[in-house]
Design an enzyme around this catalytic site. Structure first.
Site, mmCIF file in Angstrom:
data_model
loop_
_atom_site.group_PDB
_atom_site.id
_atom_site.type_symbol
_atom_site.label_atom_id
_atom_site.label_comp_id
_atom_site.label_asym_id
_atom_site.label_seq_id
_atom_site.Cartn_x
_atom_site.Cartn_y
_atom_site.Cartn_z
ATOM 1 N N LYS A 1 -25.638 -1.627 45.093
ATOM 2 C CA LYS A 1 -25.845 -0.258 44.600
ATOM 3 C C LYS A 1 -24.645 0.668 44.834
ATOM 4 O O LYS A 1 -24.632 1.797 44.349
ATOM 5 C CB LYS A 1 -27.088 0.361 45.249
ATOM 6 N N ASP B 1 -28.227 -35.674 6.790
ATOM 7 C CA ASP B 1 -28.423 -34.725 7.894
ATOM 8 C C ASP B 1 -27.646 -33.426 7.799
ATOM 9 O O ASP B 1 -27.972 -32.471 8.474
ATOM 10 C CB ASP B 1 -28.050 -35.393 9.220
ATOM 11 N N ARG C 1 -35.536 -5.554 52.060
ATOM 12 C CA ARG C 1 -34.992 -6.804 52.613
ATOM 13 C C ARG C 1 -34.420 -6.623 54.015
ATOM 14 O O ARG C 1 -33.307 -7.067 54.319
ATOM 15 C CB ARG C 1 -33.915 -7.354 51.671
ATOM 16 N N ASP D 1 -27.150 -41.380 3.500
ATOM 17 C CA ASP D 1 -25.963 -40.857 4.183
ATOM 18 C C ASP D 1 -25.716 -41.735 5.422
ATOM 19 O O ASP D 1 -26.641 -42.384 5.916
ATOM 20 C CB ASP D 1 -26.222 -39.396 4.586
ATOM 21 N N TYR D 2 -24.487 -41.767 5.917
ATOM 22 C CA TYR D 2 -24.200 -42.669 7.037
ATOM 23 C C TYR D 2 -24.248 -41.946 8.401
ATOM 24 O O TYR D 2 -25.208 -42.086 9.146
ATOM 25 C CB TYR D 2 -22.836 -43.347 6.819
ATOM 26 N N ASP D 3 -23.210 -41.088 8.692
ATOM 27 C CA ASP D 3 -23.137 -40.453 10.016
ATOM 28 C C ASP D 3 -24.248 -39.422 10.210
ATOM 29 O O ASP D 3 -24.444 -38.555 9.371
ATOM 30 C CB ASP D 3 -21.788 -39.744 10.194
ATOM 31 N N LEU E 1 -33.388 1.534 36.088
ATOM 32 C CA LEU E 1 -34.389 2.382 35.435
ATOM 33 C C LEU E 1 -34.372 3.802 35.971
ATOM 34 O O LEU E 1 -34.788 4.732 35.283
ATOM 35 C CB LEU E 1 -35.779 1.758 35.614
ATOM 36 N N VAL E 2 -33.843 3.987 37.198
ATOM 37 C CA VAL E 2 -33.796 5.332 37.775
ATOM 38 C C VAL E 2 -32.986 6.257 36.852
ATOM 39 O O VAL E 2 -33.368 7.398 36.596
ATOM 40 C CB VAL E 2 -33.196 5.283 39.201
ATOM 41 N N ALA E 3 -31.883 5.742 36.313
ATOM 42 C CA ALA E 3 -31.043 6.546 35.418
ATOM 43 C C ALA E 3 -31.862 7.017 34.210
ATOM 44 O O ALA E 3 -31.776 8.180 33.791
ATOM 45 C CB ALA E 3 -29.855 5.712 34.946
HETATM 46 C C1 GDG Z 1 -34.566 -5.130 38.737
HETATM 47 C C2 GDG Z 1 -33.062 -5.022 38.463
HETATM 48 C C3 GDG Z 1 -33.562 -3.614 36.474
HETATM 49 C C4 GDG Z 1 -37.350 3.796 43.475
HETATM 50 N N1 GDG Z 1 -37.473 4.516 44.597
HETATM 51 C C5 GDG Z 1 -38.730 4.988 44.632
HETATM 52 C C6 GDG Z 1 -39.369 4.554 43.494
HETATM 53 N N2 GDG Z 1 -38.496 3.821 42.779
HETATM 54 C C7 GDG Z 1 -38.758 3.188 41.490
HETATM 55 C C8 GDG Z 1 -37.975 3.856 40.396
HETATM 56 C C9 GDG Z 1 -37.795 2.732 39.387
HETATM 57 C C10 GDG Z 1 -37.822 1.472 40.262
HETATM 58 O O1 GDG Z 1 -38.359 1.840 41.507
HETATM 59 C C11 GDG Z 1 -36.442 0.894 40.484
HETATM 60 O O2 GDG Z 1 -35.901 0.516 39.284
HETATM 61 P P1 GDG Z 1 -34.647 -0.431 39.108
HETATM 62 O O3 GDG Z 1 -34.214 -0.375 37.707
HETATM 63 O O4 GDG Z 1 -33.627 -0.116 40.127
HETATM 64 O O5 GDG Z 1 -35.250 -1.861 39.296
HETATM 65 P P2 GDG Z 1 -35.743 -3.020 40.262
HETATM 66 O O6 GDG Z 1 -37.161 -3.241 39.915
HETATM 67 O O7 GDG Z 1 -35.458 -2.762 41.681
HETATM 68 O O8 GDG Z 1 -34.844 -4.287 39.845
HETATM 69 C C12 GDG Z 1 -32.740 -3.725 37.738
HETATM 70 C C13 GDG Z 1 -35.055 -3.799 36.791
HETATM 71 O O9 GDG Z 1 -35.298 -5.005 37.513
HETATM 72 C C14 GDG Z 1 -35.880 -3.836 35.520
HETATM 73 O O10 GDG Z 1 -35.593 -4.946 34.753
HETATM 74 O O11 GDG Z 1 -33.380 -2.333 35.930
HETATM 75 O O12 GDG Z 1 -31.364 -3.705 37.407
HETATM 76 O O13 GDG Z 1 -32.345 -5.108 39.670
HETATM 77 O O14 GDG Z 1 -38.848 2.686 38.490
HETATM 78 O O15 GDG Z 1 -38.686 4.939 39.918
HETATM 79 N N3 GDG Z 1 -40.641 4.883 43.213
HETATM 80 C C15 GDG Z 1 -41.315 5.666 44.118
HETATM 81 N N4 GDG Z 1 -40.728 6.090 45.235
HETATM 82 C C16 GDG Z 1 -39.455 5.796 45.548
HETATM 83 O O16 GDG Z 1 -38.970 6.204 46.595
HETATM 84 N N5 GDG Z 1 -42.575 6.011 43.844
#
Ligand code: GDG
Length: 724
Positions: free
Chosen positions: A278, A678, A311, A499-501, A376-378
């Site tokens: 990260k 083929d 982890r 056909d052959y080959d 997904l946070v983005a």
């Molecule tokens: C894999 C891939 C790929 C996080 N902190 C809190 C919280 N979250 C939620 C977020 C988001 C999710 O956890 C994390 O999303 P990521 O995209 O980082 O995904 P991961 O599931 O860890 O990992 C990643 C994803 O799979 C999907 O394919 O995007 O690249 O590594 O939804 O909102 N939710 C709450 N409290 C928190 O403190 N409630």
């Protein structure tokens, strides 16, 4: 009715045991949300580990029974399996390696054994449960061997596989001692999905270089099976983050937001699991560099650093935690004032209402992973700005999400200057610009939601299944074969083009190695012996080779795709020119000069350049480079440049197998015609035959032939049956 069987390492449920009683808490992550929103009445079953060790078999039975009502099937793992398969091979081998942290990759045979065993354990449970008409969807890096294991037991079942993390470049992937097994494991699926085109590209390159599997537009032919590799970027439940009040109540969210914004400072948020992928230390350091370089912002900007524990038992994570703690402490100690602390650090997770409020309250989100499958946070941060249209996203180009969120401030997370300048740009960005960027990103996220992701993946998988069924409906099954055999028996005069080959003999790297074996010679002799038959070998090979290998049989033959014709034991050719050959040969010799491993095959009226022994990509590059020269040379000569399977052939225009077939058809009349071949050159033969002719394509795939058979063995069986 087919069912949808989802398989992931974790079930979307958490189990808690209190005073001997079991409690179940559904955990609706992105995947569960996407799948729940699918518009289908298919029954759904989800198979996975329930998240903790349950060793007592009576408790296991109880859990199984309780979960069955919700369509969940638990796979119980022992403590040792969790340590070696999950924490070990999954999180200490694949995870770091696929995120380009090869220095953290653990090479441990016990981990690998456990990984295989647990994948087998999953397969046993899956195989007891599924039916051949079900749709199976396997998720993520913990279960890479599973698709092939299911395929072994169910040859026809439709299997999808989605990888949620990056697939690394071939150069990284090849380092793993278990690369082949992992690759072939995944290739057991019919459809393989990735978040981005780069991951797909890397996978296809590994499939070719390690497994020798070639693809065409993402489609691979694996042992008579078609595998589709494609890009399916995962989205979010947009409304959940745009309108969190609908879920948790307006007052709650608003109260948090007001509290967070009360200090009238710019708020930068950073949210991730504690993970080296990260880029958390790099982010903190660049924030420090920012307050050092731009003192005018001190007291006016706060970084809210949220690190979610994860982890915790793995060594690297402990070290990382220490590094983050130290960095934050040092910056705080240096820059903190009575009224301001530069970093607010939380090492815990937040409930959804607080997380949603954080997104809403933040002016800037810094999401700067060194590697991330998607992130997904983005996307959630952008959705949270649905109403305010204020906020700036600083996003790492190494996150899969950067492919879609192109209006974010995209940075390289290893370039601290780049990050510092992005922070300044974000703070000073005019509101109109923020809105303009946000709206564009929001439009995409509203359209490509997690529901869209799940349904496109499933629809594609269903499409593939019906295409497969359509292809196999032309397969020469017993019923169709009977029709063919009856017509053959009834006929008084038969014409057969072979056909052959690739039809009578399998494909070999060295074309000279395909000398006919005894079995084939017997088959051909048998066919020839029937006075009702006229058998014609119709091939792209030169006449000398054909004569040497098959001449003694006394069959009619067409060589070089019909340039030479042998009838009544005499070779003939139309009056074709060959004075163009020296010039073309000269060009092709240049090609061989520059491309070790390629070679020229010279026939009387054509020349071919073969590159079957070298890297396909290099061969194609050479073809592109030389095609123009060849086209220029051949422009006024009535020649054609044919691109085949790892071969380019230059020959006289207007000569093809179809014309050759027409020659025999015009010489006599027949009440049974048959052609088998083929590749694309055989399509000309198929088209030349009368409508009631029996045309057979070897292999699946598009064809004008009426029937398909799978391989050379089927061809030989069929030709033997004709003689019975
Ligand atoms: C894999 C891939 C790929 C996080 N902190 C809190 C919280 N979250 C939620 C977020 C988001 C999710 O956890 C994390 O999303 P990521 O995209 O980082 O995904 P991961 O599931 O860890 O990992 C990643 C994803 O799979 C999907 O394919 O995007 O690249 O590594 O939804 O909102 N939710 C709450 N409290 C928190 O403190 N409630």
């Amino acid at each position: 009715m087919p069912r949808l069987i989802i398989i992931s390492n974790r079930l979307p449920v958490t189990i808690d045991k209190k005073d001997g009683e079991l409690f179940y808490y559904p955990s609706a992550g992105g995947l569960a949300t996407g799948l729940n929103s699918l518009d289908t009445d298919m029954e759904r079953i989800w198979i996975g580990w329930p998240g903790q060790e349950i060793s007592d078999t009576t408790v296991q039975d109880q859990v199984k029974k309780d979960l069955r009502e919700d369509g969940l099937v638990p796979v119980f793992l022992s403590q040792q399996e969790i340590e070696l398969y999950y924490e070990g091979f999954s999180n200490e081998t694949i995870w770091p390696h696929f995120h380009y942290f090869t220095q953290y990759t653990t090479y441990n045979d016990d981990y690998w054994d456990a990984y295989q065993n647990v994948n087998t354990k999953f397969a046993t449970i899956v195989n007891e449960l599924i039916r051949e008409d079900d749709f199976v969807w396997v998720h993520d890096y913990q279960l890479m061997l599973l698709p092939a294991m299911i395929r072994k037991a169910f040859s026809k079942v439709s299997i999808g596989y989605f990888l949620h993390i990056p697939f690394p470049s071939y150069e990284i992937f090849r380092i793993l001692p278990w690369r082949e097994e992992l690759l072939e494991g995944v290739l057991g699926a019919d459809q393989i999905g990735f978040h981005t085109f780069d991951y797909m590209r890397h996978f296809l390159s590994a499939a070719y270089r390690i497994g020798g599997h070639e693809h065409s537009f993402g489609k691979l032919a694996i042992k008579k099976r078609m595998v589709n590799v494609d890009v399916f970027p995962m989205g979010i439940d947009y409304d959940k983050y745009a309108f969190p009040e609908r879920e948790v109540g307006k007052d709650k969210v608003e109260a948090h937001v007001t509290r967070l914004q009360s200090k009238k400072r710019k708020l930068i948020i950073s949210i991730d699991r504690l993970d080296y992928s990260k880029g958390i230390p790099q982010r903190i350091k660049s924030f420090e560099q920012f307050i050092k370089k731009y003192p005018q912002y001190r007291g006016k900007v706060t970084l809210m650093l949220i690190v979610v524990p994860s982890r915790t038992k793995v060594d690297q994570y402990e070290k990382l935690k220490l590094e983050v703690d130290t960095l934050v402490g040092s910056i705080d100690g240096q820059y903190r004032t009575f009224g301001w602390s530069p970093i607010q650090y939380f090492y815990r997770s937040f409930p959804f209402d607080e997380l949603a409020a954080l997104y809403k309250a933040a002016d800037i989100a810094m999401i700067t992973p060194l590697r991330d499958g998607m992130n997904l946070v983005a996307k959630e941060f952008i959705a949270s700005k649905e109403e305010s249209k204020k906020g700036v996203l600083i996003l790492s180009e190494m996150a899969g999400a950067a492919n879609e969120l192109t209006e974010a401030l995209i940075i390289n997370p290893q370039d601290s200057n780049d990050m510092v300048e992005a922070i300044v740009k974000a703070i000073e960005m005019p509101e109109e610009e923020q809105e303009r960027r946000l709206v564009k990103m929001q439009e995409k996220l509203k359209r490509y939601t997690v529901k869209h992701w799940a349904s496109t993946f499933m629809n594609e998988q269903m499409n593939l299944k019906s295409v497969k069924e359509r292809n196999t409906t032309n397969l020469l099954n017993e019923e169709k074969k009977t029709t063919l055999l009856e017509a053959y028996q009834k006929a008084e005069k038969r014409l057969l083009f072979l056909d052959y080959d690739g039809t009578l003999m399998g494909f070999q790297n060295d074309p000279k190695k395909v000398i006919p074996d005894e079995k084939l010679l017997n088959i051909l002799e048998g066919l020839k012996a029937d006075p009702k038959n006229k058998v014609v070998i119709i091939s792209g090979r030169d006449r000398h080779t054909l004569e040497e290998w098959l001449g003694h049989l006394g069959l009619d033959m067409a060589a070089e795709h019909g340039v030479w014709i042998k009838r009544r034991n005499e070779w003939k050719t139309p009056d074709l020119k060959k004075d163009w050959k020296p010039d073309v040969r000269h060009v092709l010799e240049g090609l061989v000069e520059r491309t070790p491993g390629s070679f020229i095959e010279e026939k009387e009226y054509s020349i071919a350049w073969h590159y079957r022994m070298i890297d396909k990509g290099l061969g194609e590059k050479r073809v592109r480079e030389f095609r123009d020269v060849l086209l220029y040379l051949t422009a006024n000569l009535d020649l054609q440049v044919l691109e085949g399977n790892k071969v380019v052939e230059i020959k006289n225009a207007g000569v093809n197998k179809g014309k050759a077939a027409a020659y025999w058809l015009g010489k006599d009349s027949y009440d049974f015609t048959f052609a088998i071949g083929d590749d694309s050159t055989d399509e000309d033969t198929f088209r030349a035959l009368p409508e009631d002719g029996f045309t057979v394509k070897v292999g699946l795939g598009n064809t004008d032939a009426r029937f398909n058979v799978l391989d050379v063995e089927n061809v030989r069986d069929l030709l033997e049956e004709l003689q019975k």
